[in-house]
Design a protein around this motif. Structure first.
Motif, mmCIF file in Angstrom:
data_model
loop_
_atom_site.group_PDB
_atom_site.id
_atom_site.type_symbol
_atom_site.label_atom_id
_atom_site.label_comp_id
_atom_site.label_asym_id
_atom_site.label_seq_id
_atom_site.Cartn_x
_atom_site.Cartn_y
_atom_site.Cartn_z
ATOM 1 N N MET A 175 0.777 -1.237 0.022
ATOM 2 C CA MET A 175 0.078 0.128 0.087
ATOM 3 C C MET A 175 0.858 1.261 -0.024
ATOM 4 O O MET A 175 1.826 1.326 0.958
ATOM 5 N N LEU A 176 0.529 2.057 -0.851
ATOM 6 C CA LEU A 176 1.219 3.413 -1.048
ATOM 7 C C LEU A 176 0.512 4.480 0.005
ATOM 8 O O LEU A 176 -0.543 4.342 0.438
ATOM 9 N N GLU A 177 1.501 5.261 0.498
ATOM 10 C CA GLU A 177 0.664 6.411 1.402
ATOM 11 C C GLU A 177 -0.257 7.215 0.916
ATOM 12 O O GLU A 177 -1.345 7.809 1.405
ATOM 13 N N SER A 178 -0.077 7.626 -0.641
ATOM 14 C CA SER A 178 -1.144 8.309 -1.246
ATOM 15 C C SER A 178 -2.403 7.533 -1.333
ATOM 16 O O SER A 178 -3.548 7.954 -1.257
ATOM 17 N N GLN A 179 -2.347 5.982 -1.669
ATOM 18 C CA GLN A 179 -3.392 5.403 -1.602
ATOM 19 C C GLN A 179 -4.099 5.299 -0.480
ATOM 20 O O GLN A 179 -5.550 5.305 -0.306
ATOM 21 N N TYR A 180 -3.614 5.434 0.842
ATOM 22 C CA TYR A 180 -3.801 5.532 2.160
ATOM 23 C C TYR A 180 -4.868 6.520 2.393
ATOM 24 O O TYR A 180 -5.993 6.408 2.830
ATOM 25 N N TRP A 181 -4.282 7.930 2.131
ATOM 26 C CA TRP A 181 -4.810 9.025 2.274
ATOM 27 C C TRP A 181 -6.314 9.327 1.371
ATOM 28 O O TRP A 181 -7.267 9.849 1.768
ATOM 29 N N TYR A 182 -6.091 8.841 0.160
ATOM 30 C CA TYR A 182 -7.105 8.765 -0.852
ATOM 31 C C TYR A 182 -8.229 8.085 -0.287
ATOM 32 O O TYR A 182 -9.341 8.577 -0.352
ATOM 33 N N TYR A 183 -7.976 6.919 0.020
ATOM 34 C CA TYR A 183 -9.210 5.807 0.632
ATOM 35 C C TYR A 183 -9.929 6.538 1.931
ATOM 36 O O TYR A 183 -11.097 6.925 2.048
ATOM 37 N N ILE A 184 -9.013 6.986 2.879
ATOM 38 C CA ILE A 184 -9.523 7.335 4.118
ATOM 39 C C ILE A 184 -10.098 8.690 3.949
ATOM 40 O O ILE A 184 -11.229 8.911 4.703
ATOM 41 N N LEU A 185 -9.752 9.520 3.178
ATOM 42 C CA LEU A 185 -10.654 10.995 3.206
ATOM 43 C C LEU A 185 -12.040 11.036 2.330
ATOM 44 O O LEU A 185 -12.810 11.339 2.637
ATOM 45 N N GLU A 186 -11.818 9.634 1.495
ATOM 46 C CA GLU A 186 -13.383 9.781 0.560
ATOM 47 C C GLU A 186 -14.166 8.924 1.301
ATOM 48 O O GLU A 186 -15.118 9.415 1.294
ATOM 49 N N MET A 187 -13.584 7.778 2.133
ATOM 50 C CA MET A 187 -14.685 7.336 3.111
ATOM 51 C C MET A 187 -15.128 8.076 4.095
ATOM 52 O O MET A 187 -16.358 8.163 4.499
ATOM 53 N N GLY A 188 -14.267 8.830 4.767
ATOM 54 C CA GLY A 188 -14.712 9.849 5.780
ATOM 55 C C GLY A 188 -15.598 10.790 5.055
ATOM 56 O O GLY A 188 -16.744 11.049 6.053
ATOM 57 N N PHE A 189 -15.607 11.199 3.893
ATOM 58 C CA PHE A 189 -16.496 12.144 3.351
ATOM 59 C C PHE A 189 -17.947 11.536 3.073
ATOM 60 O O PHE A 189 -18.940 12.264 3.253
ATOM 61 N N TYR A 190 -17.792 10.207 2.576
ATOM 62 C CA TYR A 190 -19.059 9.539 2.346
ATOM 63 C C TYR A 190 -19.930 9.532 3.728
ATOM 64 O O TYR A 190 -21.245 9.214 3.583
ATOM 65 N N TRP A 191 -19.097 8.916 4.723
ATOM 66 C CA TRP A 191 -19.777 8.693 6.121
ATOM 67 C C TRP A 191 -20.447 10.249 6.559
ATOM 68 O O TRP A 191 -21.528 10.031 7.061
ATOM 69 N N SER A 192 -19.580 11.178 5.969
ATOM 70 C CA SER A 192 -20.214 12.675 6.543
ATOM 71 C C SER A 192 -21.557 12.860 5.740
ATOM 72 O O SER A 192 -22.532 13.468 6.300
ATOM 73 N N ASN A 227 -7.044 -5.888 -0.484
ATOM 74 C CA ASN A 227 -6.183 -5.463 -1.155
ATOM 75 C C ASN A 227 -6.672 -4.964 -2.652
ATOM 76 O O ASN A 227 -5.538 -5.275 -3.444
ATOM 77 N N TYR A 228 -7.801 -4.872 -2.986
ATOM 78 C CA TYR A 228 -8.022 -4.411 -4.238
ATOM 79 C C TYR A 228 -8.010 -2.695 -4.246
ATOM 80 O O TYR A 228 -8.901 -2.134 -4.950
ATOM 81 N N ILE A 229 -6.942 -2.479 -3.658
ATOM 82 C CA ILE A 229 -6.969 -0.903 -3.676
ATOM 83 C C ILE A 229 -6.614 -0.170 -4.988
ATOM 84 O O ILE A 229 -7.100 0.969 -5.349
ATOM 85 N N ARG A 230 -5.872 -0.665 -5.748
ATOM 86 C CA ARG A 230 -5.626 -0.163 -7.230
ATOM 87 C C ARG A 230 -6.808 0.096 -7.954
ATOM 88 O O ARG A 230 -7.126 0.969 -8.439
ATOM 89 N N ILE A 231 -7.801 -0.910 -7.866
ATOM 90 C CA ILE A 231 -9.065 -0.752 -8.651
ATOM 91 C C ILE A 231 -9.885 0.300 -7.997
ATOM 92 O O ILE A 231 -10.835 0.983 -8.642
ATOM 93 N N GLY A 232 -9.638 0.105 -6.716
ATOM 94 C CA GLY A 232 -10.663 1.132 -5.798
ATOM 95 C C GLY A 232 -10.570 2.620 -5.924
ATOM 96 O O GLY A 232 -11.275 3.315 -6.222
ATOM 97 N N THR A 233 -9.046 2.724 -6.309
ATOM 98 C CA THR A 233 -8.604 4.233 -6.631
ATOM 99 C C THR A 233 -9.161 4.595 -7.893
ATOM 100 O O THR A 233 -9.551 5.957 -7.991
ATOM 101 N N LEU A 234 -9.179 3.820 -8.774
ATOM 102 C CA LEU A 234 -9.640 4.142 -10.373
ATOM 103 C C LEU A 234 -11.242 4.530 -10.351
ATOM 104 O O LEU A 234 -11.516 5.300 -10.917
#
Length: 405
Positions: A175-192, A227-234
């Motif tokens: 997992m890359l650091e950029s992937q971590y923050w992309y996921y966490i922020l997007e999920m946090g926004f959808y929860w909001s 670990n489907y993170i690559r397709i998730g970011t797309l």
């Protein structure tokens, strides 16, 4: 029993391909993997987003709305009437003619007065333009930053250009650091977004929006854990691309910049069709449906993930249908209202009905003060200097529109 359910839920065969276990996704050497425990932080981030949104709407969006000439419209308040209020809350907001006649007799009011009461009562619960402008401003700001951030994080990755690379080395993809923050922020926004549904503007596709947000959160959470993170970011990037354009079109609509609104909506419609109905199914779903079986046999998680993507695709088709109806009405000159929202009823009707009934006095004076307080002349109508009801304008049709995901 709880422990048994927990072990069953995290059973390797449900989440992972055959011959793989959770031990294979433990951090080692230079490999760092996503873990389900990381997702707990998305809830506090959602609360933080709500706080940031509150400050953004009041410190940035409200002054921006004022500079665009947008202010809160104060609706005439329906007079207290227990009989009509009981019917409104327990039966219907739009009584039929027979019910209006019956309520007229029960309340000792004329039919016109009963109709006027219900019209005012319905308008009381409808959000004003300022509220919608602030909401659209916040979403525009997030989607713009998310799209820029996602593009920066992905533009130099092989799988951004060749989707076969998504599965190279799976599941041992660090997992890359950029992937971590992309996921966490997007999920946090959808929860909001889910947390704020109680006070956000509600539309006719409210249920579809809830299904969309839940499906997106489940899909992101599942892709994170396996670990489907690559397709998730797309998938996230493809969705953010059109959201930016829709929210910006809504902002120009509320500000009554008609030409800018129409242009942006046309561009949004094109981008939406390309990203959601072409790239999403024929590139991304194809990538998750065809390529994985070249590396491992299908398993439950494989089918589950693809079903969630298909649910999103059906929602895209539903929204594309609404968009095409708007475009058709625009092209053929029959555009008069929003496909997804109730039109606000014109309170000018109150004046004409009052005049017909000879009801001058206090009620007429109240209406005069109300119109002056909303910045309207005594004989004027709202919108004379901007988008007018009935004009052939896309800006009228996306009024009260919401971000399509």
């Amino acid at each position: 029993m709880f422990e048994t359910l927990y072990e069953w839920f995290w059973w390797d065969r449900i989440w992972l391909p055959v011959n793989l276990t959770w031990a294979d996704l433990e951090d080692r050497e230079d490999l760092v993997y996503a873990k389900a425990s990381h997702l707990y932080v998305t809830v506090p981030y959602a609360v933080a987003f709500l706080l940031i949104r509150y400050l953004f709407e009041r410190l940035i969006a409200t002054p921006l709305a004022a500079s665009a000439g947008i202010k809160e419209r104060v609706h005439l308040k329906a007079p207290d009437n227990p009989i009509l209020e009981l019917y409104y809350t327990s039966h219907s907001r739009n009584p039929g003619q027979a019910d209006v006649d019956g309520l007229s007799k029960k309340s000792s009011l004329s039919v016109r007065q009963v109709e006027r009461w219900f019209r005012r009562r319905r308008n009381q619960g409808r959000p004003g333009v300022l509220k919608k402008f602030r909401e659209a401003s916040w979403r525009f700001a997030f989607y713009l930053l998310a799209f820029i951030g996602g593009t920066v994080a992905l533009y130099d990755k092989e799988w951004f250009y060749d989707t076969r690379e998504v599965w190279m080395g799976f599941p041992r993809q660090s997992m890359l650091e950029s992937q971590y923050w992309y996921y966490i922020l997007e999920m946090g926004f959808y929860w909001s977004l889910l947390f704020s549904v109680a006070f956000d503007v509600k539309r006719k596709d409210f249920k579809e929006q809830i299904i969309h947000h839940l499906a997106t959160l489940v899909l992101l959470a599942f892709s994170w854990c396996v670990n489907y993170i690559r397709i998730g970011t797309l998938v996230m990037l493809v969705h953010d691309a059109s959201d930016v354009l829709l929210e910006s079109a809504k902002l120009f609509n509320y500000a009554k910049w008609e030409k800018s609104c129409n242009t942006l909506f046309v561009v949004f419609a094109i981008v939406f069709m390309v990203t959601r109905l072409i790239i999403f199914p024929f590139w991304l779903i194809h990538c998750t449906w065809v390529y994985p079986i070249d590396h491992y046999p299908p398993f439950f998680g494989y089918y589950f993930f693809n079903v969630l993507l298909v649910v999103l695709l059906f929602l895209h088709i539903f929204w594309a249908y609404l968009i095409l109806r708007m475009v058709r009405k625009f092209l053929f000159g029959t555009m008069t209202r929003d496909e997804r929202s109730e039109n606000e009823e014109d309170e000018d009707e109150d004046e004409s009905s009052t005049a017909e009934e000879g009801g001058g006095g206090e009620e007429e004076e109240e209406q005069r003060r109300h119109r002056l307080g909303n910045g309207l002349g005594v004989g004027g109508k709202e919108g004379e200097n901007g988008c007018r009801f009935g004009r052939l304008s896309l800006s009228e049709d996306i009024r009260r529109s919401k971000t399509v995901h």
